[in-house]
Design a protein around this motif. Structure first.
Motif, PDB file in Angstrom:
ATOM      1  N   LEU A  38       0.832  -1.201   0.000  1.00  0.00           N
ATOM      2  CA  LEU A  38       0.000   0.000   0.000  1.00  0.00           C
ATOM      3  C   LEU A  38       0.862   1.244   0.000  1.00  0.00           C
ATOM      4  CD1 LEU A  38      -3.085  -0.622   2.291  1.00  0.00           C
ATOM      5  CD2 LEU A  38      -2.973  -0.348  -0.183  1.00  0.00           C
ATOM      6  N   HIS A  39       2.011   1.100   0.658  1.00  0.00           N
ATOM      7  CA  HIS A  39       2.969   2.202   0.683  1.00  0.00           C
ATOM      8  C   HIS A  39       3.391   2.565  -0.740  1.00  0.00           C
ATOM      9  CE1 HIS A  39       5.919   4.735   2.526  1.00  0.00           C
ATOM     10  NE2 HIS A  39       6.881   4.176   1.805  1.00  0.00           N
ATOM     11  N   ALA A  40       3.695   1.523  -1.548  1.00  0.00           N
ATOM     12  CA  ALA A  40       4.101   1.759  -2.937  1.00  0.00           C
ATOM     13  C   ALA A  40       2.960   2.385  -3.724  1.00  0.00           C
ATOM     14  CB  ALA A  40       4.533   0.451  -3.581  1.00  0.00           C
ATOM     15  N   LEU A  41       1.750   1.901  -3.464  1.00  0.00           N
ATOM     16  CA  LEU A  41       0.584   2.477  -4.146  1.00  0.00           C
ATOM     17  C   LEU A  41       0.425   3.947  -3.757  1.00  0.00           C
ATOM     18  CD1 LEU A  41      -1.880   1.966  -5.949  1.00  0.00           C
ATOM     19  CD2 LEU A  41      -3.163   1.368  -3.891  1.00  0.00           C
ATOM     20  N   GLY A  42       0.618   4.222  -2.462  1.00  0.00           N
ATOM     21  CA  GLY A  42       0.535   5.604  -1.991  1.00  0.00           C
ATOM     22  C   GLY A  42       1.563   6.492  -2.674  1.00  0.00           C
ATOM     23  N   ASN A  65       5.746   0.054 -10.346  1.00  0.00           N
ATOM     24  CA  ASN A  65       6.604  -0.598 -11.327  1.00  0.00           C
ATOM     25  C   ASN A  65       7.952  -1.041 -10.772  1.00  0.00           C
ATOM     26  OD1 ASN A  65       5.701  -1.381 -13.840  1.00  0.00           O
ATOM     27  ND2 ASN A  65       5.632   0.702 -14.622  1.00  0.00           N
ATOM     28  N   THR A  66       8.428  -0.415  -9.680  1.00  0.00           N
ATOM     29  CA  THR A  66       9.650  -0.951  -9.086  1.00  0.00           C
ATOM     30  C   THR A  66       9.327  -2.246  -8.344  1.00  0.00           C
ATOM     31  OG1 THR A  66       9.359   0.448  -7.141  1.00  0.00           O
ATOM     32  CG2 THR A  66      10.847   1.264  -8.838  1.00  0.00           C
ATOM     33  N   LEU A  67       8.094  -2.372  -7.821  1.00  0.00           N
ATOM     34  CA  LEU A  67       7.684  -3.636  -7.216  1.00  0.00           C
ATOM     35  C   LEU A  67       7.642  -4.732  -8.270  1.00  0.00           C
ATOM     36  CD1 LEU A  67       4.726  -2.818  -4.788  1.00  0.00           C
ATOM     37  CD2 LEU A  67       7.047  -3.503  -4.212  1.00  0.00           C
ATOM     38  N   VAL A  68       7.057  -4.401  -9.445  1.00  0.00           N
ATOM     39  CA  VAL A  68       6.987  -5.373 -10.536  1.00  0.00           C
ATOM     40  C   VAL A  68       8.396  -5.861 -10.857  1.00  0.00           C
ATOM     41  CG1 VAL A  68       6.473  -5.679 -12.992  1.00  0.00           C
ATOM     42  CG2 VAL A  68       4.884  -4.426 -11.552  1.00  0.00           C
ATOM     43  N   PHE A  69       9.331  -4.925 -10.978  1.00  0.00           N
ATOM     44  CA  PHE A  69      10.697  -5.302 -11.328  1.00  0.00           C
ATOM     45  C   PHE A  69      11.366  -6.070 -10.188  1.00  0.00           C
ATOM     46  CE2 PHE A  69      15.291  -4.517 -11.778  1.00  0.00           C
ATOM     47  CZ  PHE A  69      15.476  -5.086 -13.017  1.00  0.00           C
ATOM     48  N   GLY A  70      11.110  -5.647  -8.956  1.00  0.00           N
ATOM     49  CA  GLY A  70      11.688  -6.332  -7.805  1.00  0.00           C
ATOM     50  C   GLY A  70      11.271  -7.791  -7.742  1.00  0.00           C
ATOM     51  N   GLU A  71       9.967  -8.031  -7.905  1.00  0.00           N
ATOM     52  CA  GLU A  71       9.470  -9.409  -7.851  1.00  0.00           C
ATOM     53  C   GLU A  71       9.990 -10.215  -9.042  1.00  0.00           C
ATOM     54  OE1 GLU A  71       8.062 -10.617  -5.291  1.00  0.00           O
ATOM     55  OE2 GLU A  71       7.905  -8.670  -4.298  1.00  0.00           O
ATOM     56  N   GLY A 127      12.535 -13.538  -9.066  1.00  0.00           N
ATOM     57  CA  GLY A 127      12.070 -14.775  -9.690  1.00  0.00           C
ATOM     58  C   GLY A 127      10.641 -15.138  -9.361  1.00  0.00           C
ATOM     59  N   ARG A 128       9.911 -14.252  -8.667  1.00  0.00           N
ATOM     60  CA  ARG A 128       8.507 -14.561  -8.361  1.00  0.00           C
ATOM     61  C   ARG A 128       7.628 -13.999  -9.479  1.00  0.00           C
ATOM     62  NH1 ARG A 128      10.578 -13.601  -3.000  1.00  0.00           N
ATOM     63  NH2 ARG A 128      10.286 -11.362  -3.266  1.00  0.00           N
ATOM     64  N   TYR A 129       7.554 -14.744 -10.569  1.00  0.00           N
ATOM     65  CA  TYR A 129       6.903 -14.229 -11.771  1.00  0.00           C
ATOM     66  C   TYR A 129       5.400 -14.068 -11.594  1.00  0.00           C
ATOM     67  CZ  TYR A 129      11.411 -15.489 -13.782  1.00  0.00           C
ATOM     68  OH  TYR A 129      12.744 -15.595 -14.032  1.00  0.00           O
ATOM     69  N   GLY A 130       4.789 -15.025 -10.922  1.00  0.00           N
ATOM     70  CA  GLY A 130       3.338 -14.941 -10.717  1.00  0.00           C
ATOM     71  C   GLY A 130       2.972 -13.676  -9.960  1.00  0.00           C
ATOM     72  N   LEU A 131       3.699 -13.429  -8.866  1.00  0.00           N
ATOM     73  CA  LEU A 131       3.416 -12.261  -8.034  1.00  0.00           C
ATOM     74  C   LEU A 131       3.673 -10.969  -8.806  1.00  0.00           C
ATOM     75  CD1 LEU A 131       2.498 -11.557  -5.204  1.00  0.00           C
ATOM     76  CD2 LEU A 131       4.875 -11.542  -4.474  1.00  0.00           C
ATOM     77  N   SER A 132       4.778 -10.974  -9.561  1.00  0.00           N
ATOM     78  CA  SER A 132       5.105  -9.791 -10.358  1.00  0.00           C
ATOM     79  C   SER A 132       3.977  -9.489 -11.343  1.00  0.00           C
ATOM     80  CB  SER A 132       6.414 -10.027 -11.106  1.00  0.00           C
ATOM     81  OG  SER A 132       6.658  -8.993 -12.003  1.00  0.00           O
ATOM     82  N   THR A 133       3.455 -10.556 -11.986  1.00  0.00           N
ATOM     83  CA  THR A 133       2.350 -10.361 -12.926  1.00  0.00           C
ATOM     84  C   THR A 133       1.126  -9.806 -12.216  1.00  0.00           C
ATOM     85  OG1 THR A 133       3.198 -12.292 -14.059  1.00  0.00           O
ATOM     86  CG2 THR A 133       1.070 -11.461 -14.789  1.00  0.00           C
ATOM     87  N   CYS A 152      -2.687  -5.292 -11.268  1.00  0.00           N
ATOM     88  CA  CYS A 152      -3.197  -4.183 -10.450  1.00  0.00           C
ATOM     89  C   CYS A 152      -2.966  -2.862 -11.175  1.00  0.00           C
ATOM     90  CB  CYS A 152      -2.490  -4.141  -9.094  1.00  0.00           C
ATOM     91  SG  CYS A 152      -2.831  -5.561  -8.068  1.00  0.00           S
ATOM     92  N   LEU A 153      -1.760  -2.718 -11.729  1.00  0.00           N
ATOM     93  CA  LEU A 153      -1.412  -1.499 -12.451  1.00  0.00           C
ATOM     94  C   LEU A 153      -2.367  -1.287 -13.626  1.00  0.00           C
ATOM     95  CD1 LEU A 153       0.771   0.710 -12.567  1.00  0.00           C
ATOM     96  CD2 LEU A 153       2.066  -0.761 -14.100  1.00  0.00           C
ATOM     97  N   LEU A 154      -2.627  -2.374 -14.356  1.00  0.00           N
ATOM     98  CA  LEU A 154      -3.535  -2.294 -15.509  1.00  0.00           C
ATOM     99  C   LEU A 154      -4.926  -1.844 -15.075  1.00  0.00           C
ATOM    100  CD1 LEU A 154      -4.071  -3.027 -18.572  1.00  0.00           C
ATOM    101  CD2 LEU A 154      -4.870  -5.219 -17.718  1.00  0.00           C
TER     102      LEU A 154
END
Lengths: 274, 293
Positions: free
Chosen positions: B64-68, B247-253, B257-263, B268-270
């Motif tokens: 939520l912090h990242a979303l904020g 988007n840094t969360l997407v890249f971090g995940e 290697g956590r591809y499912g979570l990154s997706t 959410c972004l979409l």
């Protein structure tokens, strides 16, 4: 009254030029420090260099593998520009001329891409399936896919201003669709093609995200990735980093200065039509 | 003239295939992959339903912090870029010496890669030798100098300012194009009726600029949600996770290697982008419809 107006205008002019310094000074800082020695550039100040170290550029080009990176960037940008503009001009031409429910649906399908963000992981999956992951060709097609929505939108708007009578005359003269498109439409589309080509070239040249996710072999790195890696290695040599920055922006700078009329008209095309 | 024959559908094959295969289909598949446990340690992919979204909600403090932060960046940059962009456009629409050169200068950073702009500002904002602090000291505001990208209060705001520096020229250009479509006769008529400058701005210029405002707001809102490079190069989401954005969360995940979570983050972004795009389009077109009546 007249004097007051003149005063106002003068004040505004001065304010504007002062504001423009906010843009110019950081750029000037990069320019000055790119030709300083490492010790002098350590503070990234605006002082003039004691002597000019043009060899910084030589080192950047050699140690940053810039020739390789530049040619990669040119290859990626030019190939994707060709695919995008060829595809978008032909596609938008047909979409704009045949306004049926179906073609309107396809137009909408493209417009979604103007808004939606790319989702990297399923895209990687798709590239793997197509055996294009980690290849230059994969990035070329991906750039094209990402730029197509904007170009379809751009060309669609332009084609509707070209009179249909010209198509009719060409057909009556015995042209086939291909001939008509390339001999009649393409010359008329020159301004919008220039706009599309220049904007796409800059987009492709400046992109960092796609190579970051999709290319992991350093010999394939485009300029943005090369500068990023160079920065990682030479983080304490700001003179070299500044030189690398300059090398990387020269091509887009040239494109912008030569074609600013077309770039700006393309960027504001959407706004005028509303 | 036979339209089907003259404008053949095979002209559409290239764009539809390239865009469809590499953009549209992956976007559709993202909804599926977001419901899998796909990762780099396991070659098999299992369907796990809403597990990834549950993980996101469970660890919500972080996320939520990242979303904020993304929202802060979006609102901050949109407001500033539109205010300043309109200000620049209004003045540069008048007879000012060198206005073409000025337009060229203000648009210049728009043409630069966000990564490069980020790099330049890592130096400008550096606490010990950065240009900003030196300038502040030189003009006697030395007590304002600070570690811009490290302090909690200034890190995210600094990133906002860098984005404004880079992109305000884009808004300016859109507003300039809009201003040039307004016929001078409106202002002449208004000045005969005795309207002052402020009235003309409020009752002629701004309403006539609504299409440009719509384009700018929509593009700013959508693009700010995608912010990545500036944060990546200026702070890497740090210190800690203070400046993390979606988007840094997407890249971090992805890196972890956590591809499912990154997706799932990508989805959410979409969804957020879609909601913002449609609601702002609706609100703005209603505002415009009201003006035209």
């Amino acid at each position: 009254m007249r004097n007051r107006k003149r005063m106002e205008l003068a004040i505004r002019t001065v304010v504007m030029w002062l504001l423009s310094l906010i843009i110019l000074i950081p750029l000037l800082m990069v320019l000055l420090n790119a030709v300083k020695s490492q010790a002098e550039a350590a503070t990234m100040s605006l002082s003039l260099p004691e002597e000019f170290h043009f060899e910084n550029f030589k080192r950047v080009i050699k140690e940053g593998k810039m020739i390789r990176a530049m040619s990669n960037s040119f290859f990626l940008a030019i190939s994707s520009v060709v695919i995008t503009n060829l595809g978008a001009s032909m596609g938008a031409f047909v979409l704009s001329r045949r306004r049926t429910k179906g073609t309107k649906g396809i137009y909408f399908f493209f417009l979604i891409g103007l808004l939606a963000p790319i989702n990297y992981i399923p895209t990687i999956r798709m590239l793997q399936v197509l055996h294009l992951m980690n290849t230059m060709l994969g990035v070329v097609f991906l750039f094209s896919a990402l730029m197509l929505p904007f170009d379809v939108f751009l060309y669609y708007g332009f084609v509707s201003t070209v009179p249909v009578e010209l198509d009719e005359a060409a057909i009556i003269d015995g042209c086939k669709s291909f001939q008509m498109f390339f001999k009649i439409e393409v010359p008329l589309m020159k301004p919008v093609i220039t706009t599309g080509v220049l904007i796409n070239f800059m987009n492709a040249w400046n992109d960092f995200n796609i190579p970051l996710y999709m290319l992991n072999r350093s010999e394939n790195y485009p300029v943005t990735m090369a500068v990023y890696n160079f920065y990682g290695t030479y983080v304490s040599s700001w003179n070299l980093v500044a030189a690398a920055i300059i090398v990387s922006i020269i091509p887009v700078l040239c494109v912008y200065l030569m074609g600013q009329k077309y770039i700006i008209s393309g960027m504001s095309a959407g706004a005028v039509k509303g | 003239m036979n339209k089907k024959k003259v404008y053949p559908l095979y002209f559409l094959i290239l764009p539809v295939v390239v865009y469809g295969l590499l953009f549209f289909l992956p976007s559709m598949f993202s909804f599926y992959y977001a419901m899998t446990d796909w990762n780099s340690y396991n070659s098999e992919i299992h369907f796990v339903g809403f597990e990834n979204y549950k993980t996101i909600l469970k660890d919500s403090q972080n996320y939520l912090h990242a979303l904020g932060n993304t929202l802060f960046f979006t609102v901050g940059t949109t407001v500033l870029k539109n205010g300043l962009g309109l200000f620049l456009a209004l003045i540069l629409n008048e007879r000012i010496k060198g206005k073409n050169l000025l337009r060229l200068i203000f648009y210049l950073p728009v043409t630069m890669a966000p990564l490069i702009v980020g790099l330049i500002f890592t130096s400008v904002l550096n606490p010990s030798y950065g240009l900003l602090n030196s300038v502040l000291e030189a003009i006697g505001l030395g007590n304002l100098a600070t570690a811009w990208l490290v302090k909690k209060n200034t890190a995210m705001a600094s990133i906002v300012m860098v984005e404004v520096w880079k992109s305000v020229g884009f808004n300016m250009i859109i507003y300039l194009a809009g201003l040039q479509t307004i016929s001078k006769t409106y202002f002449e008529a208004a000045s005969i009726d005795g309207a002052g400058k402020r009235h003309m701005l409020l009752y002629i210029t701004l309403p006539m600029l609504l299409p440009s405002i719509q384009v700018n707001l929509l593009l700013n809102l959508i693009n700010s949600f995608k912010v990545f490079e500036l944060v990546f190069i200026l702070t890497r989401g740090g210190p800690g996770n203070m400046t993390e954005v979606l988007n840094t969360l997407v890249f971090g995940e992805f890196s972890a290697g956590r591809y499912g979570l990154s997706t799932a983050f990508g989805v959410c972004l979409l969804l957020i982008t879609a909601i913002i795009a449609f609601s702002s389009l609706k609100i703005l077109s209603r505002a415009m419809g009201g003006e035209e009546e």
